[in-house]
Design a protein around this motif. Sequence first.
Motif, short mmCIF file in Angstrom:
data_model
loop_
_atom_site.label_atom_id
_atom_site.label_comp_id
_atom_site.label_asym_id
_atom_site.label_seq_id
_atom_site.Cartn_x
_atom_site.Cartn_y
_atom_site.Cartn_z
N ARG A 257 103.26 50.06 47.05
CA ARG A 257 103.58 48.97 47.97
C ARG A 257 103.77 47.72 47.14
N LEU B 61 98.38 53.26 50.93
CA LEU B 61 99.42 52.25 50.76
C LEU B 61 99.22 51.02 51.65
N PHE C 231 107.83 49.41 50.32
CA PHE C 231 107.37 50.48 49.44
C PHE C 231 108.50 50.84 48.49
#
Length: 133
Positions: free
Chosen positions: A92, A3, A38
Amino acid sequence: MKLLTPEIAVRLTANARDRIDAIERGLREPDPRPVARFFSPVGAATWLATEMDVDGILFGLADLGFGCPELGSFSLAELEAVRLPFGLGIERDLLFEAAHPLSVYAEAARAAGSIVLGERRLLTAARRLSGRA
């Protein structure tokens, strides 16, 4: 799924060091802008991260979609390990750029009951104040 980019990881760890340094020096803790956002592509869960420690524990604002966003810690490894329907995972927001410090997002999210609704209210207020409403 990874991420974080190395650049985002550096910014998150720098914020953690700044907070620890402020505490050690007896100064007020900084109120940084979130570095990463996120979200679940199939649900209401959203996280805004401002810092990360050496163990990959993030700090920021977490909203699991139950109407009570809160400041706290969450694990990067756990976010990366989440498996959702249709083979999806936590993502993300590639276009996220924080306009406010974390405390502003937290206050707006608590008042609205979610990070997403709080962000909408902040955007609406900013447009009104700039005369673009």
